[in-house]
Design an enzyme around this catalytic site. Structure first.
Site, mmCIF file in Angstrom:
data_model
loop_
_atom_site.group_PDB
_atom_site.id
_atom_site.type_symbol
_atom_site.label_atom_id
_atom_site.label_comp_id
_atom_site.label_asym_id
_atom_site.label_seq_id
_atom_site.Cartn_x
_atom_site.Cartn_y
_atom_site.Cartn_z
ATOM 1 C CB CYS A 337 -0.759 0.602 1.288
ATOM 2 S SG CYS A 337 -0.660 -1.308 2.463
ATOM 3 N NE ARG A 366 3.064 -8.783 5.809
ATOM 4 C CZ ARG A 366 1.115 -9.064 5.211
ATOM 5 N NH1 ARG A 366 1.082 -9.724 6.425
ATOM 6 N NH2 ARG A 366 0.943 -7.671 5.073
ATOM 7 C CD GLN A 384 -0.614 -9.147 -0.270
ATOM 8 O OE1 GLN A 384 -0.163 -7.710 -0.377
ATOM 9 N NE2 GLN A 384 -1.890 -9.020 0.837
ATOM 10 C CG ASP A 386 -2.143 -5.394 -2.406
ATOM 11 O OD1 ASP A 386 -3.134 -4.665 -2.048
ATOM 12 O OD2 ASP A 386 -1.187 -4.962 -1.689
ATOM 13 C CG HIS A 388 -3.931 -0.336 -2.638
ATOM 14 N ND1 HIS A 388 -2.890 -1.037 -2.909
ATOM 15 C CD2 HIS A 388 -4.409 0.037 -1.288
ATOM 16 C CE1 HIS A 388 -2.480 -2.114 -1.729
ATOM 17 N NE2 HIS A 388 -2.994 -1.291 -0.762
ATOM 18 C CE LYS A 468 -10.335 -6.688 9.445
ATOM 19 N NZ LYS A 468 -9.612 -6.958 9.358
ATOM 20 C CG HIS A 514 -6.245 -0.776 1.919
ATOM 21 N ND1 HIS A 514 -4.239 -1.558 2.311
ATOM 22 C CD2 HIS A 514 -6.441 0.288 2.837
ATOM 23 C CE1 HIS A 514 -4.347 -0.264 2.633
ATOM 24 N NE2 HIS A 514 -5.252 1.206 3.360
#
Length: 639
Positions: A337, A366, A384, A386, A388, A468, A514
């Site tokens: 992000c 991670r 991911q 991912d 946005h 969320k 997100h």
């Protein structure tokens, strides 16, 4: 008089203090017999108590039975104590430590001079059954902390004494006794051991005392407990199925990937596994393209100061890989992000540019603890899908409606039809005005209502910056996998100085949504492998067709068929080995190939193929052109 309000709104009056068991008995003998515990109070203040709990003031009460989720928790908690009771009877020198409830069961840690064997486990389970049949009453008593320490030291339970010794000296502690066994516990517990009927011990594993590798190694006995025999049998059947479907086992057998000690928590993809990966990525890339997303790519390494600004450094520091160059500190990104905000900030954005949707197949790292790593489901390096969405508050509802529809389509294409929906709302510690939270929560809830989705609300489980929706898959054997999410973020764009020019010509901060559909590619592919037991759908299968000739005389025709399929974009291999055709069919069936084409003299002469479909289905002989149509239709329909 004491008034007890029941869940149906009715009230019962009692002359003086009354126990949960007495209230249950006043309602009926059936409920009195079924009662496991009680839920006293209402809302967030409600707590689960023993049936012996004495109510001295007016209150609300729900009687808990084995049909309630809380009832199952009490059963499992009590069964953990029954396990410790049985171990102490069979192995008096063993010391008990802790025994909490976990998902689908419980465990208890013991200190003992030798490892427990499978035979020991069987004997312990048999003794648990004997003790349960005695139907011994489970009784609670309270002692001052120091008195409880002395009690457990006196009976040789040093670990229990150490646990109690860490409790503030001015506090009392509760103990529960059943027969000759007494244990430290907050409770609650079932009224008697006779309520514990459907349990099974599963395995023994090592565990460090208090989870610290510097402490001594204990033995952890895992067990499961259920309300009914059918529930227990269904769970054990699910475990059998899960073992057959284990993605780690199938990953080896199907030659998809491996994990190596040279790179713990990271995946080595083999050609067939990487083919599956590419199918998922190419599919999701088309999803980006067809739904207004602009694909971007951010760097792997970002300055530590950026993570400090976003708040990730304080929250995720222990799980971030760091590095240093020229006396400057960096971190490998654990999420994408902040990078997307930096891309958004390049150039002036107008309200006419919004909503602006960025998508990235972003590789993240991670530093997960080694004990939590699990095949490709829990790794240290992952990618991911991912995305946005930068938008205004007015866009949130429409974007969420569109996202849910998109997610449902994607999951259906991958073979998942059963989706669970949860809205996580404002936590106690949060940023932003109540008015903004009201608008965001309303938009998420209304979006699911417009989508025709049944959902649950989880109060207080939202992120500190916004609420969320969590989207959870339910697989073929009933397991749940939380994959998709959409989160409303009013915080990070402001922290990093993201702005756009609004209709009034003023600078304003965008809202950031997100969103991820499959989430971690590694984890999602692991889920797919287990959902389909390795027999991936035709469109995803790494090898879609194998062509094999009965003898060398048909080799040229087999190669001709194979090349034709290749030109049509089919993933095909040709098996020309000098082996019996039955052996080759069996081997490719074990590899879960969707179609095996066998060609002999007759097929060569007629331009046909003998088709065997996965699952040992003999589809007979058909013209090769007809098979190509059938194959193309199956791939297009994502059959």
């Amino acid at each position: 008089m004491i008034s007890i309000q029941l869940p149906d709104g009715s009230q019962r009056e009692f002359a003086g203090p009354v126990t949960v068991a007495e209230v249950a008995a006043s309602i009926g003998t059936g409920l009195a017999k079924a009662a496991l515990a009680g839920r006293v109070g209402m809302g967030a203040d409600a707590k689960v108590v023993d049936t012996s709990h004495l109510m001295e003031h007016d209150t609300a009460l729900a009687i808990i039975t084995d049909k309630d989720a809380d009832g199952l928790e009490v059963i499992r908690h009590s069964t953990a104590h029954l396990l410790a009771y049985a171990v102490k009877q069979l192995f008096p020198e063993a010391q008990v430590t802790i025994g909490p409830v976990i998902e689908n069961g419980f465990f208890y840690d013991f200190a003992y001079k030798r490892p427990f064997t499978p035979e020991d486990l069987a004997a312990i389970e048999a003794r648990m059954t004997e003790l349960a049949k005695k139907d011994e009453k489970i009784e609670r008593r309270v002692l001052p902390r120091d008195e409880a320490v002395a009690h457990f030291k006196g009976i040789g339970e040093a670990y229990k004494a150490e646990i109690i010794g860490s409790i503030p000296s001015n506090e009392d502690v509760s103990l529960y006794r059943e027969g000759s066994f007494e244990d430290l516990c907050r409770g609650p517990h079932v009224p008697s051991t006779g309520k514990l009927k459907h349990f099974k011990l599963m395995k023994v594993a090592g565990a460090y005392w208090r989870g610290d590798h510097r402490n001594e190694m204990l033995q952890r006995i895992y067990g499961t407990a259920w309300a009914t025999k059918d529930d227990l049998q269904q769970y054990l059947h699910m475990l059998e199925e899960a073992e057959k479907r284990d993605h780690r086992k199938l990953g080896r057998e199907l030659d998809l990937f491996h994990i190596d000690d040279h790179a713990p928590g990271l995946v080595f993809w083999h050609p067939k596994g990487w083919t599956v990966w590419q199918q998922v990525e190419q599919y999701m890339r088309a999803v980006y393209r067809d739904n207004g997303y602009l694909e971007v790519k951010g760097p792997q390494v970002l300055d530590q100061g950026l993570w400090e600004k976003t708040g990730h450094w304080d929250k995720y520091r222990e799980n971030m890989f760091t590095t240093e160059s020229e006396k400057r500190d960096y971190a490998l990104k654990p999420m994408n992000c902040p990078g997307h905000i930096l891309i958004f900030k390049q150039g002036i954005k107008s309200y006419r540019d919004l909503p602006l949707r960025f998508g990235e197949f972003g590789q993240c790292h991670r530093n997960e603890p080694s004990g939590s790593l699990h095949g490709i489901m829990r790794v240290r390096g992952f990618t991911q899908d991912d995305g946005h969405i930068f938008c205004t508050e007015e866009h949130i509802l429409d974007e969420c409606v569109a996202y849910t529809a998109l997610l449902q389509k994607v999951y259906a294409d991958f073979g998942f039809k059963n989706i669970l929906y949860k809205v996580a709302t404002r936590p106690e510690k949060r940023i932003g005005s109540d008015a903004v939270w009201d608008k965001a929560e309303h938009a998420l809830i209304e979006s699911l209502q417009r989508s025709g989705c049944e959902f649950v609300v989880s109060p207080g489980e939202g992120a500190f910056y916004g609420p969320k929706i969590e989207y959870t898959l339910k697989d073929a054997i009933g397991r749940q996998w939380q994959c998709g999410t959409i989160q409303v973020d009013f915080s990070m764009p402001e922290r990093l100085g993201a702005e756009f020019v609004n209709a009034q010509g003023d600078r304003a901060t965008p809202v950031m949504l997100h969103r991820a559909i499959v989430g971690s590619f590694e984890r999602f592919i692991g889920i797919l492998i287990e959902e389909h037991a390795g027999a991936l759908p035709l469109w995803l299968a790494p090898v879609q067709v194998v062509v094999t000739a009965i003898t060398d005389l048909q080799a040229d025709y087999a190669l001709e068929v194979s090349k034709s399929l290749q030109k049509q974009g089919v993933r095909v291999t040709t098996d020309m080995r000098n082996e019996k055709i039955s052996y080759k069919i069996r081997e490719h069936s074990m590899q879960k190939v969707p179609f095996i084409l066998v060609v002999g003299d007759k097929e060569k002469a007629s331009g046909s193929v003998a088709v065997r479909a996965r699952g040992n289905q003999d589809l007979g002989v058909m013209p090769f052109a007809d098979f190509c149509v059938k194959l193309a239709d199956g791939i297009a329909q994502k059959a």
